[in-house]
Scaffold this motif. Structure first.
Motif, PDB file in Angstrom:
ATOM      1  N   ARG A  49      18.400 -18.776 -16.083  1.00 28.08           N
ATOM      2  CA  ARG A  49      18.679 -20.216 -15.996  1.00 28.08           C
ATOM      3  C   ARG A  49      19.388 -20.723 -17.249  1.00 28.08           C
ATOM      4  NH1 ARG A  49      15.954 -23.480 -12.237  1.00 28.08           N
ATOM      5  NH2 ARG A  49      15.869 -25.103 -13.811  1.00 28.08           N
ATOM      6  N   ASN A  52      23.296 -19.990 -16.598  1.00 27.47           N
ATOM      7  CA  ASN A  52      24.133 -20.983 -15.899  1.00 27.47           C
ATOM      8  C   ASN A  52      23.765 -22.418 -16.297  1.00 27.47           C
ATOM      9  OD1 ASN A  52      21.820 -21.326 -14.436  1.00 27.47           O
ATOM     10  ND2 ASN A  52      22.802 -21.239 -12.438  1.00 27.47           N
ATOM     11  N   MET A  54      21.070 -24.124 -16.398  1.00 30.62           N
ATOM     12  CA  MET A  54      20.127 -24.930 -15.626  1.00 30.62           C
ATOM     13  C   MET A  54      18.882 -25.220 -16.473  1.00 30.62           C
ATOM     14  SD  MET A  54      21.365 -25.260 -12.442  1.00 30.62           S
ATOM     15  CE  MET A  54      20.052 -25.352 -11.248  1.00 30.62           C
ATOM     16  N   ARG A  83      28.733 -23.546 -14.241  1.00 30.87           N
ATOM     17  CA  ARG A  83      28.052 -23.258 -12.976  1.00 30.87           C
ATOM     18  C   ARG A  83      29.035 -22.909 -11.860  1.00 30.87           C
ATOM     19  NH1 ARG A  83      24.780 -28.466 -14.008  1.00 30.87           N
ATOM     20  NH2 ARG A  83      23.551 -27.769 -15.806  1.00 30.87           N
ATOM     21  N   LYS A  84      30.277 -23.355 -12.007  1.00 31.02           N
ATOM     22  CA  LYS A  84      31.260 -22.941 -11.007  1.00 31.02           C
ATOM     23  C   LYS A  84      31.645 -21.489 -11.196  1.00 31.02           C
ATOM     24  CE  LYS A  84      33.217 -27.394  -9.881  1.00 31.02           C
ATOM     25  NZ  LYS A  84      34.159 -28.420 -10.316  1.00 31.02           N
ATOM     26  N   MET A  88      24.511 -18.550  -8.466  1.00 28.83           N
ATOM     27  CA  MET A  88      23.090 -18.230  -8.560  1.00 28.83           C
ATOM     28  C   MET A  88      22.448 -18.165  -7.182  1.00 28.83           C
ATOM     29  SD  MET A  88      20.309 -19.771 -11.090  1.00 28.83           S
ATOM     30  CE  MET A  88      18.601 -19.305 -11.050  1.00 28.83           C
ATOM     31  N   PHE A  90      18.589 -18.006  -5.555  1.00 28.24           N
ATOM     32  CA  PHE A  90      17.245 -18.320  -6.031  1.00 28.24           C
ATOM     33  C   PHE A  90      16.190 -17.433  -5.391  1.00 28.24           C
ATOM     34  CE2 PHE A  90      19.878 -21.873  -6.889  1.00 28.24           C
ATOM     35  CZ  PHE A  90      19.371 -22.482  -8.007  1.00 28.24           C
ATOM     36  N   ARG A  92      13.469 -18.382  -3.743  1.00 26.33           N
ATOM     37  CA  ARG A  92      13.237 -18.780  -2.353  1.00 26.33           C
ATOM     38  C   ARG A  92      14.561 -19.180  -1.734  1.00 26.33           C
ATOM     39  NH1 ARG A  92       9.366 -23.475  -2.547  1.00 26.33           N
ATOM     40  NH2 ARG A  92      10.209 -24.006  -0.510  1.00 26.33           N
ATOM     41  N   PRO A  93      14.854 -18.681  -0.527  1.00 29.75           N
ATOM     42  CA  PRO A  93      16.116 -19.068   0.121  1.00 29.75           C
ATOM     43  C   PRO A  93      16.184 -20.590   0.221  1.00 29.75           C
ATOM     44  CG  PRO A  93      14.937 -17.428   1.439  1.00 29.75           C
ATOM     45  CD  PRO A  93      14.020 -17.825   0.333  1.00 29.75           C
ATOM     46  N   ASN A  94      17.326 -21.170  -0.168  1.00 33.40           N
ATOM     47  CA  ASN A  94      17.417 -22.629  -0.105  1.00 33.40           C
ATOM     48  C   ASN A  94      18.740 -23.113   0.478  1.00 33.40           C
ATOM     49  OD1 ASN A  94      18.912 -21.757  -2.263  1.00 33.40           O
ATOM     50  ND2 ASN A  94      18.003 -23.107  -3.766  1.00 33.40           N
ATOM     51  N   GLY A 108      30.036 -25.425  -1.776  1.00 35.79           N
ATOM     52  CA  GLY A 108      30.540 -25.540  -3.143  1.00 35.79           C
ATOM     53  C   GLY A 108      31.869 -26.271  -3.200  1.00 35.79           C
ATOM     54  N   ARG A 161      27.066 -18.330   0.180  1.00 33.68           N
ATOM     55  CA  ARG A 161      27.416 -19.622  -0.415  1.00 33.68           C
ATOM     56  C   ARG A 161      27.832 -19.450  -1.873  1.00 33.68           C
ATOM     57  NH1 ARG A 161      22.539 -23.697  -0.287  1.00 33.68           N
ATOM     58  NH2 ARG A 161      21.787 -22.348  -1.947  1.00 33.68           N
ATOM     59  N   ALA A 162      27.095 -18.575  -2.590  1.00 36.10           N
ATOM     60  CA  ALA A 162      27.451 -18.333  -3.992  1.00 36.10           C
ATOM     61  C   ALA A 162      28.760 -17.554  -4.087  1.00 36.10           C
ATOM     62  CB  ALA A 162      26.325 -17.595  -4.700  1.00 36.10           C
ATOM     63  N   MET A 165      32.405 -19.172  -3.854  1.00 38.82           N
ATOM     64  CA  MET A 165      33.022 -19.815  -5.016  1.00 38.82           C
ATOM     65  C   MET A 165      33.729 -18.803  -5.920  1.00 38.82           C
ATOM     66  SD  MET A 165      32.360 -22.985  -4.641  1.00 38.82           S
ATOM     67  CE  MET A 165      32.607 -23.822  -6.206  1.00 38.82           C
TER      68      MET A 165
ATOM     69  N   ILE B 169      14.283 -27.318  -5.082  1.00 41.33           N
ATOM     70  CA  ILE B 169      15.188 -26.170  -5.001  1.00 41.33           C
ATOM     71  C   ILE B 169      16.494 -26.537  -4.300  1.00 41.33           C
ATOM     72  CG2 ILE B 169      13.447 -24.358  -5.169  1.00 41.33           C
ATOM     73  CD1 ILE B 169      13.692 -24.018  -2.147  1.00 41.33           C
ATOM     74  N   ALA B 176      23.592 -25.755  -9.100  1.00 39.38           N
ATOM     75  CA  ALA B 176      24.029 -24.403  -9.451  1.00 39.38           C
ATOM     76  C   ALA B 176      25.401 -24.076  -8.871  1.00 39.38           C
ATOM     77  CB  ALA B 176      23.001 -23.374  -8.987  1.00 39.38           C
ATOM     78  N   LEU B 177      25.859 -24.884  -7.917  1.00 40.37           N
ATOM     79  CA  LEU B 177      27.222 -24.683  -7.395  1.00 40.37           C
ATOM     80  C   LEU B 177      28.235 -25.473  -8.232  1.00 40.37           C
ATOM     81  CD1 LEU B 177      26.548 -24.960  -3.569  1.00 40.37           C
ATOM     82  CD2 LEU B 177      27.413 -22.954  -4.745  1.00 40.37           C
TER      83      LEU B 177
END
Ligand SMILES: Nc1ncnc2c1ncn2[C@@H]1O[C@H](COP(=O)(O)OP(=O)(O)OP(=O)(O)O)[C@@H](O)[C@H]1O
Ligand SMILES: [Mg+2]
Lengths: 252, 284
Positions: A49, A52, A54, A83-84, A88, A90, A92-94, A108, A161-162, A165, B169, B176-177
């Motif tokens: 974290r 990136n 966070m 962050r672009k 990342m 995570f 837990r899938p989000n 993104g 999704r990650a 980008m 989250i 995070a994007l």
């Protein structure tokens, strides 16, 4: 040897006055998988974290030292730019529950207000879902909600999704800890394929997983980087006694 | 052996008795509501027809006439009050959900609680002092200000509470994007809580639709059709109040009819809120 993509130098992090990472030095090689392992609470999540940026979102959290991405100090860059470039995934899938699978993949772009042509979007969606090994399963329900997928599929959607980008580095925080063995095997397989195109930093406290998928391994213990080297070396002839004990299951 | 057997029997009987009591009391709770609805329908249904809904009131002594002015006035008051209260309330709710601690946030939260407890007649007086006196006339606007103040705490609280339920989250996934904080709030957090926010708005509208007290010296009432924001307007509860306190039986019947319309509207709002909350609920 190529110059590393990412260098962590004399890096420390804290929550309030609780030091969580102490003087970490680490480098991440291009298109390789680097595993971060260690017992629960040793600071693995905190370290990625920090990479990136966070970590700084938490009240009272702070850092010292530097992290370089291709020789540019991350902490002198705009966190949004960081962050672009550094994706990342995570623990837990989000996936975004209000969006379709399609929109999740290009989230993104959409969320950042980046305008791209429809055909270009279609291409990115297909390519990212293929890279994440999800395309075949969802190709004919791209416009349904992502939250109807299974846990493993959701996690692969988050990976897509990650990847959409085109990140320089992909950070993965225990991406399989919420998944069953079959889905785990699937994601591990995926990681091995992905490393042809992307640099991966993988947090895991599953020792076997680190051994299976990584080229380099870092062992963190109570905020210290105890040992860092090729996975082969670290697992066969570790330098430090604590690494040896951890690998033999004495703690963690 | 025998004793333990009868013991269990006794327990089962006690269980049953308790269950029966609970069911009975639950029914007792519905009785007043059913009685109210029955009474209103019985007295009100007779006057309801197309003319009642679309015509203006006639002077005493003439037959016929309706409540069109009050319907239009109520709609106007609701729309105006919503235009004031929804943006303010939703924004404040977003702020409170994002700002969990801190002096300003706790201050705002406390104010909303206090505001919720202030009697509506007092809010009416304040709106009178602010708007009616400074503009020199009763008006739909002043009534809407009073109603908007009553809507605020409901909207603020429901917005805050639903947005709080949006998991962190999701926020982190967006940040995070490389998405900015403002866009994350507007495009991820608010849409994820949208049904809750809408439900809160509908409940707030249901709450103010039946308010009479704050309108007595603001919207004031008006027997003619008026769509002018700066002029007095009628509203259903005001009309009911005026008709019901009159000495004429024909007007009493009209009051019942208007009451029926009002109750149906409010129940419709509540029902819609329930349906929205259920149908469009975002699964996290
Ligand atoms: N938000 C926070 N506020 C304060 N302290 C925190 C916070 N998050 C983590 N910590 C502390 O920082 C330390 C490191 O936490 P971190 O989450 O990095 O561990 P981890 O190695 O990822 O553990 P796990 O394997 O259980 O995920 C822990 O001691 C934890 O108590
Ligand atoms: Mg962790």
């Amino acid at each position: 040897m190529e110059s590393p993509v990412l260098r962590v130098e004399n890096f420390s992090a804290h929550f309030g006055d609780n030091p969580v990472l102490k003087d970490i030095n680490l480098s991440v090689q291009h298109n390789r998988v680097t595993a971060l392992m260690g017992p629960s609470g040793c600071g693995k999540t905190t370290l990625i974290r920090c990479i990136n940026r966070m970590h700084e979102l938490i009240v009272d959290a702070g850092v010292e030292g530097s992290i370089y991405l291709h020789d540019e100090d991350l902490y002198k860059m705009n966190p949004i730019m960081v962050r672009k470039k550094i994706g990342m995934v995570f623990q837990r899938p989000n996936p975004f529950p209000t969006m379709s699978i399609y929109d999740n993949v290009v989230a993104g772009y959409n969320l950042n207000g980046i305008k791209i042509k429809r055909e270009e979007k279609d291409r990115i969606v297909e390519e990212s879902l293929r890279k994440a090994a999800l395309w075949e399963e969802v190709r004919d329900r791209l416009h349904r909600k992502g939250s109807f997928l299974s846990g493993g599929q959701q996690q692969r959607l988050c990976i897509a999704r990650a990847l959409a980008m085109n990140p320089d580095i992909l950070l993965m925080d225990e991406p399989t800890s919420a998944l069953d063995p079959k889905a785990t095997a699937h994601i591990e397989q995926l990681i091995s394929e992905l490393k042809n195109n992307v640099t991966i930093l993988l947090v895991t406290h599953n020792i076997a997983q680190a051994a299976r998928v990584s080229d380099f391994t870092a062992f963190l213990y109570l905020g210290d980087l105890v040992e860092f080297g090729t996975t082969e070396k670290l697992f066969t002839v570790p330098d430090d006694k604590r690494t040896e004990e951890y690998l033999s299951g004495k703690f963690g | 052996m025998h004793t333990s057997h009868s013991n269990i029997r006794l327990r089962i009987i006690k269980d049953r008795l308790f269950l029966a009591l609970v069911v009975l009391l639950s029914f007792a709770m519905i009785v007043p509501l059913l009685l109210i609805i029955f009474h209103i329908v019985k007295n009100g249904i007779g006057v309801i027809n197309w003319e009642f809904l679309t015509a203006l009131p006639r002077p005493m002594g003439e037959t016929g006439g309706g409540i069109a002015n009050a319907l239009a006035g109520t709609m106007m008051l609701i729309v105006l009050a919503s235009l004031i209260a929804i943006p303010l309330g939703v924004l404040a709710g977003i702020y409170l959900a994002e700002q969990k601690t801190g002096r300003i946030a706790s201050g705002v939260r406390l104010c909303m609680e206090v505001l919720q407890g202030i009697p509506s007649i007092v809010i009416g007086i304040v709106a009178y002092a602010w708007v009616v006196i400074s503009m020199g006339t009763f008006s739909a606007l002043s009534g809407s200000v009073a109603l908007a103040i009553m809507m605020l705490p409901v909207i603020v609280r429901s917005t805050e509470e639903t947005l709080r339920l949006v998991p962190d989250i999701l926020r982190e996934a967006s940040l995070a994007l490389g998405v900015s904080y403002a866009r994350t709030v507007l495009k991820i957090i608010v849409p994820s809580g949208l049904t809750g926010i809408l439900t809160g708005i509908l409940l707030a509208i249901a709450r103010i639709t039946g308010e009479t007290a704050p309108l007595l010296f603001t919207a004031f009432g008006n027997p003619y059709m008026s769509l002018n924001v700066l002029k007095p307007v009628d509203s259903l509860p005001l009309m009911i109040f005026n008709y019901a306190t009159s000495p004429y039986p024909e007007w009493h019947a009209k009051a019942w009819g208007a009451a029926l319309v009002l109750v149906v509207f409010v129940m419709g709002m509540n029902f819609t809120a329930k349906v929205i909350a259920k149908r469009w609920k975002v699964q996290f």
